[in-house]
Design a protein around this motif. Structure first.
Motif, PDB file in Angstrom:
ATOM      1  N   GLY A 193       0.820  -1.206   0.000  1.00 31.62           N
ATOM      2  CA  GLY A 193       0.000   0.000   0.000  1.00 31.62           C
ATOM      3  C   GLY A 193       0.856   1.259   0.000  1.00 31.62           C
ATOM      4  N   LEU A 194       1.940   1.253   0.796  1.00 30.49           N
ATOM      5  CA  LEU A 194       2.850   2.394   0.851  1.00 30.49           C
ATOM      6  C   LEU A 194       3.507   2.632  -0.510  1.00 30.49           C
ATOM      7  N   ILE A 195       3.990   1.556  -1.135  1.00 26.47           N
ATOM      8  CA  ILE A 195       4.651   1.688  -2.435  1.00 26.47           C
ATOM      9  C   ILE A 195       3.680   2.229  -3.479  1.00 26.47           C
ATOM     10  N   GLU A 196       2.477   1.649  -3.526  1.00 25.82           N
ATOM     11  CA  GLU A 196       1.481   2.088  -4.508  1.00 25.82           C
ATOM     12  C   GLU A 196       1.120   3.552  -4.299  1.00 25.82           C
ATOM     13  N   ILE A 202       3.907  10.425  -7.389  1.00 27.29           N
ATOM     14  CA  ILE A 202       5.329  10.635  -7.675  1.00 27.29           C
ATOM     15  C   ILE A 202       5.656  12.097  -7.960  1.00 27.29           C
ATOM     16  N   GLU A 203       4.728  12.842  -8.608  1.00 27.27           N
ATOM     17  CA  GLU A 203       5.005  14.245  -8.907  1.00 27.27           C
ATOM     18  C   GLU A 203       5.192  15.049  -7.625  1.00 27.27           C
ATOM     19  N   ASP A 204       4.290  14.852  -6.664  1.00 23.57           N
ATOM     20  CA  ASP A 204       4.393  15.582  -5.398  1.00 23.57           C
ATOM     21  C   ASP A 204       5.621  15.142  -4.615  1.00 23.57           C
ATOM     22  N   GLY A 209      10.680  17.292  -2.732  1.00 17.26           N
ATOM     23  CA  GLY A 209      11.906  16.794  -2.126  1.00 17.26           C
ATOM     24  C   GLY A 209      11.667  15.781  -1.022  1.00 17.26           C
ATOM     25  N   SER A 210      10.612  14.983  -1.187  1.00 18.28           N
ATOM     26  CA  SER A 210      10.225  14.052  -0.122  1.00 18.28           C
ATOM     27  C   SER A 210      10.759  12.638  -0.321  1.00 18.28           C
ATOM     28  N   VAL A 211      11.693  12.472  -1.259  1.00 12.09           N
ATOM     29  CA  VAL A 211      12.213  11.125  -1.500  1.00 12.09           C
ATOM     30  C   VAL A 211      12.860  10.538  -0.241  1.00 12.09           C
ATOM     31  N   PRO A 212      13.688  11.302   0.493  1.00 11.26           N
ATOM     32  CA  PRO A 212      14.264  10.733   1.727  1.00 11.26           C
ATOM     33  C   PRO A 212      13.197  10.313   2.746  1.00 11.26           C
ATOM     34  N   TYR A 213      12.140  11.123   2.874  1.00 16.22           N
ATOM     35  CA  TYR A 213      11.060  10.776   3.803  1.00 16.22           C
ATOM     36  C   TYR A 213      10.384   9.484   3.391  1.00 16.22           C
TER      37      TYR A 213
END
Length: 573
Positions: A193-196, A202-204, A209-213
């Motif tokens: 569910g998290l991955i989906e 993905i745009e947001d 800059g939320s990739v590390p989070y």
């Protein structure tokens, strides 16, 4: 078991073939040690070489046939498992699609994929090996013990006691890891569910800059899967470890008794080998039972989760009436109140009437309840109180199929499916002819785009809608609804993301669509409401104003007139 049999009965013919193969394979397994026994005894007695060669040849033939039977058993076992569990997958997907929007608001698509496929795949693995190994193991155990009682009953008794103890231990502690396995599957579903969810946004994720989070959340979810999986595995292997200890005791006892009989001259060397070989063979089905007990615990957790999903019932109960009057349909809301969450009303005491063929424009601030009205008209949710009538019939009394057949809706987001353009326009309805599709798209302004495609209506579109511009997507959605020939159309802010030129083209298409039906237009831009008959102004879930558009527009004190003035000032600015 009655629940499982519902999925196994349709494949009973294949199961019968599988049973015959299991019996044949078990018989071959029991024969080969006896051939070796005779070979050893003949060799010890210096028997004829021809006899020894004959026994060796027979052993080889039986071994080859046994291998062929093993492959056939594996094939039919997996075939039975997949046929049975695919029916379960279909039932789970159907149950999921029929559940109401409240359920889907709480569950992510990733979690549902894990439920429909992940859980059932575990069950499929269990079914495939369960039929082959569990049934085969018991047949082999019965054959070994039965034959041993004809050779030496004391040793056979020891082997029987070991077998009963091993099976008894596994039965007693069979559910030891079920709860932990269920928690493991839930953790896995949360991970999916998290991955989906993150990939869908993905745009947001990238622009903020939320990739590390996201990666931190991912690692935390993975750790949870690991910890729960480790605990579940440790509990699942307890039955297997218990049988290993019991087997070691049984082998020691049988070998001591066999050696004593051989030393005393009561059995031959070949018979001693037979004791040892059958004891080793006894371990194989016991070990398989232990391994399958682990799979059983995994499968049982999946069964529980599957039964839980199948037992859920939508709060939207289907009606019984099919009939609606021909032509455009009237709409009536009578003191309708609604809330997504108890205690937080979204609509309060909404009452209005729309005659057949009339057009209603709904305006209001974000969160005023505009979209909720459209969702209630399509019975995506149940109302808390009041009555909604379409064509003079309470929609709760209508069959959903009858309602959806006559009511169409166009939203801001257009969903494309992986398939041809024709299939996407008709939603896989083969009864709609190409001629009618091309005629309709020509009237609505989508024909030039279709003609520019290399394969026309046979052009393959990818899911998601990335292959369409915003304007094309809205014209696409209008065409899709137009092809169904609806009697009531709901347009939920269809032009909110369009430029003025595209909006003008879209408005032409909308006018054609609404010529023969009743229309409800939820507007972001007031310019899209120039041809509606009535206006409703919503605020905080209540009707602030309702009346004829021209009357409200001419009344300087009306809320709609105020909105028009504000809109003109913004355009001039």
């Amino acid at each position: 078991m009655s629940w499982l049999l519902r999925y196994l009965l349709p494949v009973k013919g294949r199961m019968l073939i599988l049973l015959v193969l299991l019996l044949a394979g078990t018989g071959l397994q029991l024969v080969n040690p006896q051939i070796v026994q005779r070979f050893i005894d003949t060799a010890s007695a210096r028997g004829p070489v021809a006899g020894l060669l004959g026994l060796a040849g027979l052993y080889l033939v039986i071994a080859v046939i046994g291998q062929i039977v093993t492959v056939a058993v594996s094939y039919f076992g997996n075939d039975v498992a997949w046929r049975a569990t695919n029916r379960l997958r279909a039932d789970l997907l159907k149950a999921c699609l029929r559940l109401d929007m409240r359920f889907h608001n709480l569950k992510t698509p990733g979690e549902m994929i894990e439920r429909i496929d992940g859980d059932v795949t575990n069950m499929s693995n269990f079914f495939a090996m369960f039929i082959v190994q569990i049934v085969g193991s018991f047949i082999l155990l019965g054959g070994i013990l039965g034959f041993m009682f004809t050779v030496n009953w004391p040793i056979a008794t020891v082997m029987t006691v070991f077998t009963c103890l091993s099976v008894g231990v596994m039965i007693v502690i069979r559910d030891l890891g079920v709860a932990s396995s269920q928690n493991e599957r839930q953790a896995s579903a949360a991970l999916y569910g998290l991955i989906e969810e993150r990939i869908a946004g993905i745009e947001d994720v990238q622009t903020s800059g939320s990739v590390p989070y996201v990666m931190n959340r991912f690692h935390a979810a993975m750790r949870n899967v690991f910890l729960r999986g480790r605990k579940a595995w440790m509990l699942r292997v307890v039955p297997w470890n218990a049988t290993i200890v019991l087997f070691a005791i049984a082998v020691t006892a049988v070998l001591l008794m066999g050696v004593r009989l051989y030393v005393n001259g009561q059995v031959s060397l070949g018979t001693l080998y037979l004791f040892f070989q059958y004891t080793q063979m006894l371990n194989e089905p016991i070990e398989q039972l232990g391994n399958q007990m682990q799979e059983f615990q995994r499968a049982k957790s999946g069964m529980r989760r599957s039964r839980e999903l199948l037992s859920m019932r939508s709060e939207i109960e289907d009606g019984t009436e099919h009939a609606l009057p021909d032509g455009a349909l009237g709409v009536e809301f009578e003191q309708v109140s609604f809330s997504y969450n108890k205690g937080f009303p979204v609509l309060t005491d909404i009452s209005f009437t729309l005659r057949p063929g009339e057009r209603l424009g709904i305006v209001g601030r974000t969160g005023s309840g505009k979209t909720s009205i459209s969702r209630l008209l399509l019975r995506l949710y149940n109302i808390d109180s009041g009555v909604i009538r379409v064509g003079g019939t309470d929609i709760r009394k209508l069959r959903l199929e009858a309602l959806y057949r006559r009511v169409g809706m166009v939203t801001q987001d257009v969903q494309l499916f992986d398939g041809t353009l024709r299939d996407n326009l008709t939603l896989f309805d083969s009864r709609v002819s190409d001629a009618y599709i091309l005629e309709t798209t020509g009237r609505l302004g989508l024909r030039p785009w279709i003609d520019s495609l290399p394969q026309g209506l046979d052009t393959h579109l990818s899911a998601g809608g990335a292959s369409l511009s915003a304007g094309e997507a809205q014209l696409f959605a209008l065409t899709r609804v137009f092809l169904t020939k609806p009697s009531l159309v709901i347009l939920d802010e269809p032009s909110s993301r369009l430029d003025a030129a595209t909006e003008a083209a879209l408005q032409t298409a909308v006018d054609q669509l609404l010529e023969q039906c009743t229309g409800i237009v939820i507007a972001h831009r007031l310019s899209t409401l120039e041809k509606v008959d009535k206006i409703m102004v919503l605020g905080a879930g209540r009707i602030l104003e309702f009346g004829a558009r021209e009357t409200l527009a001419r009344d300087p004190s009306s809320r709609y007139a105020e909105l028009l003035r504000t809109d003109r000032e913004e355009e001039l600015a």
